[in-house]
Design an enzyme around this catalytic site. Sequence first.
Site, PDB file in Angstrom:
ATOM      1  N   GLY A  72       0.799  -1.287  -0.020  1.00  0.00           N
ATOM      2  CA  GLY A  72      -0.052  -0.048   0.036  1.00  0.00           C
ATOM      3  C   GLY A  72       0.870   1.031   0.048  1.00  0.00           C
ATOM      4  O   GLY A  72       0.527   2.331  -0.585  1.00  0.00           O
ATOM      5  N   SER A  73       1.682   1.368   0.873  1.00  0.00           N
ATOM      6  CA  SER A  73       2.581   2.474   0.795  1.00  0.00           C
ATOM      7  C   SER A  73       3.223   2.654  -0.563  1.00  0.00           C
ATOM      8  O   SER A  73       3.280   4.044  -1.066  1.00  0.00           O
ATOM      9  CB  SER A  73       3.984   2.428   2.070  1.00  0.00           C
ATOM     10  N   GLN A 180      -7.901   0.445   3.131  1.00  0.00           N
ATOM     11  CA  GLN A 180      -8.747   0.105   4.116  1.00  0.00           C
ATOM     12  C   GLN A 180     -10.351  -0.258   3.783  1.00  0.00           C
ATOM     13  O   GLN A 180     -11.068  -0.782   4.337  1.00  0.00           O
ATOM     14  CB  GLN A 180      -9.059   1.146   5.376  1.00  0.00           C
ATOM     15  N   HIS A 202      -2.227  -7.411   2.305  1.00  0.00           N
ATOM     16  CA  HIS A 202      -2.546  -8.109   3.598  1.00  0.00           C
ATOM     17  C   HIS A 202      -3.565  -7.347   4.689  1.00  0.00           C
ATOM     18  O   HIS A 202      -3.744  -7.833   5.701  1.00  0.00           O
ATOM     19  CB  HIS A 202      -1.217  -7.759   4.246  1.00  0.00           C
ATOM     20  N   CYS A 325       1.777   2.208  13.158  1.00  0.00           N
ATOM     21  CA  CYS A 325       3.267   3.023  12.900  1.00  0.00           C
ATOM     22  C   CYS A 325       3.409   4.111  13.818  1.00  0.00           C
ATOM     23  O   CYS A 325       4.487   4.318  13.823  1.00  0.00           O
ATOM     24  CB  CYS A 325       2.954   3.607  11.286  1.00  0.00           C
TER      25      CYS A 325
END
Length: 393
Positions: A72-73, A180, A202, A325
């Site tokens: 995702g990042s 999300q 994930h 995080c």
Amino acid sequence: MKKHVYMDHAATTYTKPEVLEEMLPYFTTYYGNPSSIYSLSRETKKALDKSRDRVAKAINAESNEIYFTGGGSEADNWAIKGIANAYRDKGNHIITTNIEHHAVLHACEYLEKHGFEVTYLPVDKEGFVSVEDFKNAIKENTILATIMFANNEIGTIEPIKEIGAICKEKKIIFHTDAVQAVGHIPVDVKEMNIDALSMAAHKFYGPKGVGALYLRKGIKIHNLVHGGGQERARRAGTENVAGIVGLGKALELATEHMEEHNAKMTKLRDKLINELLKVPYTRLNGPRENRLPGNANICFEFIEGESILLLLDANGIAASSGSACTSGSLDPSHVLLALGLPHEIAHGSLRLSIGDETTEEEVNHVLEVVPQIITRLRDMSPLWDTFNKKGEK
Ligand SMILES: *Cc1c(COP(=O)(O)O)cnc(C)c1O
């Protein structure tokens, strides 16, 4: 045996057995490099195509609009930096919100250091961005808007379709971090006028370290990873074939069972929220309506979220305060502060995120343990002590 109750699905999920089963042959039998021309590679190439089709179908995109990434990042960074740089001649202004994931916020901050101007829209006390504010933030030089689909900490689902319609009208490229949302709630890139969208396997029972960027046909983007000609020459590097297979399978499963899972999860989520709000001096973070089915986030005044987590862990319960995080740092989460919560209250937040395998028994266990922990921590809290002494006067 010690009970293990996993209440942190917003941080990551396990890989479902059906998903793992489809992945395994791509480590051992079908290991050919998809870029090679011999027959050993035909199977891996086919597997990539199949996964691309599955992902496209789940969000109503075309297969050739899907690009696989390392999570995702990476998808967020690629979309934001790549689109901003590709449209630099048209303008340098970007609109986002102040509750984005750090993958978006820090990418925007990076661009600010390189000649771009970024507007960080505030949100209301439930975490919603205002469509009116969004409209008002648009300028002559606005090229890109990046607004998250649903928030990972407080579960707020943003008015994506309305923002998409405005972007279309104003000819602004619209990216959404849907990490999300995809696999959890309906996402339709055509109906919602989304030009670019990030997802990560994930978060919906696929493997870690693999994601995808949807990029509408015709949208320009600069490469983030330069090298070979993979992903139609837009994202270099030998493909994570097994991971990509897992992503496609997991998303297909999640989409097929979405309604049934959501009905079940919404009930359990509301039970968690309603019961925990019976503890005195608590509040719900995020909205009641337009909330992710798996997200409960509660503030307990006079105590620290971190100490709740430690005691929960001692009781076999995995949960989070703020986001994965930021825990480990002492600053309260930027999302809770954006809601207007004072520091000391934002500190006492607990995020419980459930999944489709969460049982009523697990929820009951949490509901038994949490109030005891809160009482115990408040009994030790100087803030609570001071508060009660004031009340006695
Ligand atoms: C988890 C998450 C990300 C980051 O995805 P990774 O696959 O961990 O890189 C980005 N945005 C949101 C909203 C997330 O929940």
